[in-house]
Design a protein around this motif. Structure first.
Motif, PDB file in Angstrom:
ATOM      1  N   TYR A  75       0.532  -1.442   0.161  1.00  9.47           N
ATOM      2  CA  TYR A  75       0.203  -0.050  -0.469  1.00  9.47           C
ATOM      3  C   TYR A  75       0.971   1.236  -0.214  1.00  9.47           C
ATOM      4  N   ASP A  76       0.525   2.543  -0.420  1.00 10.04           N
ATOM      5  CA  ASP A  76       0.815   3.620  -0.053  1.00 10.04           C
ATOM      6  C   ASP A  76       1.843   3.092  -1.735  1.00 10.04           C
ATOM      7  N   VAL A 103       8.256   0.035  10.095  1.00  5.48           N
ATOM      8  CA  VAL A 103       7.569   1.457  10.436  1.00  5.48           C
ATOM      9  C   VAL A 103       6.969   1.177  12.172  1.00  5.48           C
ATOM     10  N   ASP A 104       7.869   1.914  12.421  1.00 10.87           N
ATOM     11  CA  ASP A 104       7.591   1.811  14.281  1.00 10.87           C
ATOM     12  C   ASP A 104       5.802   2.239  14.660  1.00 10.87           C
ATOM     13  N   SER A 110       3.666  -3.269   9.171  1.00 10.03           N
ATOM     14  CA  SER A 110       4.441  -3.094   8.066  1.00 10.03           C
ATOM     15  C   SER A 110       5.485  -2.508   7.898  1.00 10.03           C
ATOM     16  N   TYR A 111       6.983  -2.524   6.388  1.00 11.99           N
ATOM     17  CA  TYR A 111       7.785  -2.136   6.478  1.00 11.99           C
ATOM     18  C   TYR A 111       8.101  -0.540   4.844  1.00 11.99           C
ATOM     19  N   PHE A 123      11.493   3.828  -6.495  1.00 15.39           N
ATOM     20  CA  PHE A 123      10.402   3.198  -6.584  1.00 15.39           C
ATOM     21  C   PHE A 123      10.356   3.147  -4.773  1.00 15.39           C
ATOM     22  N   SER A 124       9.248   3.809  -4.536  1.00 14.25           N
ATOM     23  CA  SER A 124       8.579   3.475  -2.555  1.00 14.25           C
ATOM     24  C   SER A 124       7.546   2.834  -2.006  1.00 14.25           C
ATOM     25  N   ALA A 125       7.671   2.289  -1.439  1.00 15.68           N
ATOM     26  CA  ALA A 125       5.896   1.613  -0.435  1.00 15.68           C
ATOM     27  C   ALA A 125       6.459   1.048   0.565  1.00 15.68           C
ATOM     28  N   LYS A 126       5.022   1.200   1.236  1.00 16.14           N
ATOM     29  CA  LYS A 126       4.875   0.457   2.310  1.00 16.14           C
ATOM     30  C   LYS A 126       4.115  -1.043   2.004  1.00 16.14           C
TER      31      LYS A 126
END
Length: 151
Positions: A75-76, A103-104, A110-111, A123-126
């Protein structure tokens, strides 16, 4: 062919390892030692699952390497690819920087994965869930899969 290399900072305690991976290789070691100077291809065919497959340029410890990141439920997502008239979405892109961070502030495990070089590829993703594997290959197998390195 397009390509890209990786520098990584990693905070991901729940990552697994597959295949012929050496057990002493964690994601930080892989990113800083194997993926710095690699090419990556992106596979969106099973979205929201995304596969990033890296072919390491040259040898590390006299071995040829392939590294696969599996983002399980993305996502994101933000992808910036500059295509040229003779390019295709399955082209390989050069990696200059990457990071994988836990992702704290999100409770779903999530990462955040970021890969690119600030130019024509970013490229960026969660992802809820992240896996990786590093495979050392004999020269013959690497050549059959990544022959363009030897042209």
């Amino acid at each position: 062919m397009r390509g890209f290399a990786i520098i990584a900072h990693v905070f991901a305690p729940h990552i697994w390892k597959l295949g012929t991976l050496r057990k002493d290789m964690d994601i930080e070691f892989i990113c800083s030692n194997l993926l710095d100077n690699s090419n990556v291809t992106l596979d969106f065919s099973k979205f929201p699952k995304i596969l990033l497959t890296f072919a390491v340029v040259g040898t590390i410890n006299s071995k040829y390497w392939e590294v696969v990141f599996e983002l399980e439920s993305v996502y994101d997502l933000a992808v910036n690819l500059e295509f040229f008239k003779d390019a295709s979405p399955s082209d390989a892109y050069l990696v200059l920087q990457a990071s994988v961070e836990k992702v704290d502030n999100e409770e779903n495990g999530s990462y955040h994965i970021s890969v690119g070089h600030g130019g024509d590829f970013n490229f960026s993703a969660k992802s809820v869930g992240f896996k990786y594997k590093a495979i050392d290959m004999p020269l013959s197998e690497f050549k059959s899969k990544y022959g363009y390195f030897f042209e």
